[in-house]
Enzyme design. Structure first.
Site, PDB file in Angstrom:
ATOM      1  N   HIS A  78      -3.945   6.708   1.549  1.00  0.00           N
ATOM      2  CA  HIS A  78      -4.208   5.377   1.007  1.00  0.00           C
ATOM      3  C   HIS A  78      -5.599   4.962   1.468  1.00  0.00           C
ATOM      4  CE1 HIS A  78      -4.291   1.170   0.354  1.00  0.00           C
ATOM      5  NE2 HIS A  78      -4.080   0.853   1.623  1.00  0.00           N
TER       6      HIS A  78
ATOM      7  N   CYS B 144       0.820  -1.221   0.000  1.00  0.00           N
ATOM      8  CA  CYS B 144       0.000   0.000   0.000  1.00  0.00           C
ATOM      9  C   CYS B 144       0.848   1.263   0.000  1.00  0.00           C
ATOM     10  CB  CYS B 144      -0.919  -0.007   1.215  1.00  0.00           C
ATOM     11  SG  CYS B 144      -1.915  -1.496   1.262  1.00  0.00           S
TER      12      CYS B 144
ATOM     13  N   ASN C 291     -10.159  -1.316  -1.389  1.00  0.00           N
ATOM     14  CA  ASN C 291      -8.732  -1.051  -1.145  1.00  0.00           C
ATOM     15  C   ASN C 291      -7.953  -1.642  -2.320  1.00  0.00           C
ATOM     16  OD1 ASN C 291      -6.042  -1.335  -0.292  1.00  0.00           O
ATOM     17  ND2 ASN C 291      -6.614  -1.719   1.839  1.00  0.00           N
TER      18      ASN C 291
HETATM   19  O1  UT7 Z   1      -4.280  -1.603   3.155  1.00  0.00           O
HETATM   20  C1  UT7 Z   1      -3.433  -1.460   4.218  1.00  0.00           C
HETATM   21  C2  UT7 Z   1      -3.547  -2.409   5.267  1.00  0.00           C
HETATM   22  N1  UT7 Z   1      -4.856  -2.855   5.620  1.00  0.00           N
HETATM   23  C3  UT7 Z   1      -5.625  -2.189   6.485  1.00  0.00           C
HETATM   24  O2  UT7 Z   1      -5.317  -1.095   6.876  1.00  0.00           O
HETATM   25  C4  UT7 Z   1      -6.831  -2.895   7.027  1.00  0.00           C
HETATM   26  C5  UT7 Z   1      -6.928  -2.691   8.502  1.00  0.00           C
HETATM   27  N2  UT7 Z   1      -7.940  -3.493   9.151  1.00  0.00           N
HETATM   28  C6  UT7 Z   1      -9.260  -3.374   8.891  1.00  0.00           C
HETATM   29  O3  UT7 Z   1      -9.647  -2.613   8.026  1.00  0.00           O
HETATM   30  C7  UT7 Z   1     -10.226  -4.168   9.714  1.00  0.00           C
HETATM   31  O4  UT7 Z   1      -9.521  -4.826  10.731  1.00  0.00           O
HETATM   32  C8  UT7 Z   1     -11.059  -5.212   8.920  1.00  0.00           C
HETATM   33  C9  UT7 Z   1     -12.027  -4.485   8.009  1.00  0.00           C
HETATM   34  C10 UT7 Z   1     -10.141  -6.093   8.114  1.00  0.00           C
HETATM   35  C11 UT7 Z   1     -11.854  -6.071   9.849  1.00  0.00           C
HETATM   36  O5  UT7 Z   1     -12.712  -5.265  10.640  1.00  0.00           O
HETATM   37  P1  UT7 Z   1     -12.729  -5.418  12.210  1.00  0.00           P
HETATM   38  O6  UT7 Z   1     -13.693  -4.453  12.701  1.00  0.00           O
HETATM   39  O7  UT7 Z   1     -11.332  -5.299  12.710  1.00  0.00           O
HETATM   40  O8  UT7 Z   1     -13.306  -6.869  12.387  1.00  0.00           O
HETATM   41  P2  UT7 Z   1     -12.742  -8.097  13.232  1.00  0.00           P
HETATM   42  O9  UT7 Z   1     -11.686  -8.800  12.448  1.00  0.00           O
HETATM   43  O10 UT7 Z   1     -12.404  -7.626  14.596  1.00  0.00           O
HETATM   44  O11 UT7 Z   1     -13.983  -9.013  13.311  1.00  0.00           O
HETATM   45  C12 UT7 Z   1     -15.174  -8.618  14.026  1.00  0.00           C
HETATM   46  C13 UT7 Z   1     -16.251  -9.646  13.794  1.00  0.00           C
HETATM   47  C14 UT7 Z   1     -15.787 -11.085  13.977  1.00  0.00           C
HETATM   48  O12 UT7 Z   1     -16.852 -11.824  14.516  1.00  0.00           O
HETATM   49  P3  UT7 Z   1     -16.955 -12.156  16.091  1.00  0.00           P
HETATM   50  O13 UT7 Z   1     -15.712 -12.910  16.429  1.00  0.00           O
HETATM   51  O14 UT7 Z   1     -17.016 -10.823  16.763  1.00  0.00           O
HETATM   52  O15 UT7 Z   1     -18.202 -12.959  16.190  1.00  0.00           O
HETATM   53  C15 UT7 Z   1     -15.508 -11.560  12.596  1.00  0.00           C
HETATM   54  O16 UT7 Z   1     -15.611 -12.946  12.436  1.00  0.00           O
HETATM   55  O17 UT7 Z   1     -16.697  -9.566  12.433  1.00  0.00           O
HETATM   56  C16 UT7 Z   1     -16.581 -10.846  11.791  1.00  0.00           C
HETATM   57  N3  UT7 Z   1     -16.242 -10.647  10.413  1.00  0.00           N
HETATM   58  C17 UT7 Z   1     -17.170 -10.516   9.455  1.00  0.00           C
HETATM   59  N4  UT7 Z   1     -18.515 -10.558   9.471  1.00  0.00           N
HETATM   60  C18 UT7 Z   1     -19.172 -10.381   8.313  1.00  0.00           C
HETATM   61  C19 UT7 Z   1     -15.005 -10.531   9.845  1.00  0.00           C
HETATM   62  N5  UT7 Z   1     -15.123 -10.326   8.532  1.00  0.00           N
HETATM   63  C20 UT7 Z   1     -16.455 -10.317   8.257  1.00  0.00           C
HETATM   64  C21 UT7 Z   1     -17.185 -10.145   7.073  1.00  0.00           C
HETATM   65  N6  UT7 Z   1     -18.545 -10.193   7.152  1.00  0.00           N
HETATM   66  N7  UT7 Z   1     -16.610  -9.945   5.872  1.00  0.00           N
END
Ligand code: UT7
Length: 336
Positions: free
Chosen positions: A263, A116, A293
């Site tokens: 980004h 990125c 992204n």
């Molecule tokens: O490009 C440069 C580098 N990348 C970034 O900067 C990305 C940085 N990170 C993020 O943008 C976020 O961490 C994500 C968008 C990837 C994930 O969002 P989050 O709010 O951190 O979600 P999480 O991984 O903490 O997951 C929360 C919940 C989980 O369920 P439980 O354990 O709370 O029941 C996940 O299983 O959301 C669930 N989950 C989803 N649910 C529906 C994870 N992905 C999905 C999904 N749809 N696609």
């Protein structure tokens, strides 16, 4: 002192629009979750019969050249940023060189894989070559085809919903106008976190005799591994630091920024930066809603759209900032 100025920006995105509702059909996710956690509504996926990483870069470059009124034959150097190259080797830079008909001229092509941060790293490399007087016209490209490497499954849903395909390009030229152009660039890396956002296989360092084995096809190791929470936490800190560094290096304050083009990682990250810096929403550019992204392509696509929408004007102070795999992060301050 010789400066480098961005004289043209362009982009290319594939025709195929993939909505959150389309993804709902492929895995256990929902439009509401994706919008709430990332801000993304849709993204573009490439058409394998006509789009390649290199030719998307070439199409973005052609738009940038046209807007700059510069002929392709004037290009002295290609800097191509991607983590999804056409081949394992050679890099996509030489393929784009050939596509643009510059192979007869044998101009150099540098490939960089700083994810990125790739475009801002590329801008910094181009800027140094121009400032030293070695080259006059350099094209910096960020292009990605993420979709062919994504797995549309529940185990990978936190990765697959975020990424999209596209390309963007900037033409840089030498200029003697004082105080205009790229004022400074700032690059950082911290390999401590290399494995928090990476694709492991097929790599050369797994103490296996063969780089690619049949069982890998079922493993997540050939897909992107992302510790999303940790990446998010580091991203917000590093974005703020590297923007402050760029402002401080040039004796500017956040009030001087006309447009911040971060980004496009996650709309929540962008909103956090905007609020922390207390910038008006109109001064922070976002198009992640439409493209997701696109890794190295996200900043040049955003720059190209912002310019076309009249949001970047002559003499504006534009700040670019990126963070991603490595971890790497970088910024550039530009007096347009
Ligand atoms: O490009 C440069 C580098 N990348 C970034 O900067 C990305 C940085 N990170 C993020 O943008 C976020 O961490 C994500 C968008 C990837 C994930 O969002 P989050 O709010 O951190 O979600 P999480 O991984 O903490 O997951 C929360 C919940 C989980 O369920 P439980 O354990 O709370 O029941 C996940 O299983 O959301 C669930 N989950 C989803 N649910 C529906 C994870 N992905 C999905 C999904 N749809 N696609």
């Amino acid at each position: 002192m010789r400066n480098s100025r961005i004289v043209g920006v362009g982009h290319f995105v594939p025709d195929q629009v993939v909505s959150n509702q389309d993804l709902e059909k492929l895995m256990d996710t929902s439009n509401d979750w994706i919008i709430e956690r990332t801000g993304i509504s849709e993204r573009r996926f490439f058409d394998h019969t006509k789009d390649t990483c290199a030719n998307m870069g070439a199409r973005a470059t052609k738009m940038a050249l046209e807007r700059a009124h510069v002929d392709a034959s004037e290009i002295d150097l290609i800097v191509f940023a991607t983590i999804t190259p056409d081949y394992m080797f050679p890099g996509s830079g030489v393929l784009m060189q050939r596509e643009l008909g510059l192979d007869k001229k044998t101009i150099a092509a540098i490939d960089i894989r700083n994810a990125c941060s790739g475009f801002v790293y590329g801008l910094s490399i181009a800027d140094q070559f121009i400032k030293t007087g070695m080259y006059k016209t350099v094209v910096v490209v960020g292009a990605e085809i993420q979709s062919s490497a994504l797995e549309f499954s529940d185990r990978q849903r936190h990765v697959s919903v975020i990424f999209g395909d596209g390309a963007g390009a900037a033409i840089l030229q030498a200029s003697d106008v004082a105080g205009k152009g790229i004022l400074s660039t700032h690059m950082h890396a911290d390999g401590t976190f290399a494995e928090e956002l990476y694709v492991r296989d097929p790599g050369s360092s797994r103490k296996r005799e063969e780089r690619l084995t049949a069982d890998m096809l079922d493993e997540v190791s050939i897909k992107a591994h992302m510790n999303g929470n940790l990446v998010f936490k580091h991203a917000v800190v590093r974005f703020m630091e590297v923007i402050a560094e760029a402002l401080q290096a040039n004796g500017k304050t956040k009030e001087d920024i006309d447009l911040l083009v971060p980004h496009q990682a996650n709309l929540r990250i962008t909103n956090f930066i905007q609020q922390k810096l207390q910038l008006d929403e109109s001064k922070v550019y976002s198009n992640i809603q439409r493209y997701g992204n696109t890794t190295a392509a996200s900043i040049p696509i955003a720059l190209s759209e912002a310019w076309a929408e009249g949001k970047i004007k002559e003499n504006d102070l534009v700040c670019l900032a990126a963070f991603g795999s490595g971890f790497t992060w970088a910024s550039a301050l530009i007096q347009w």
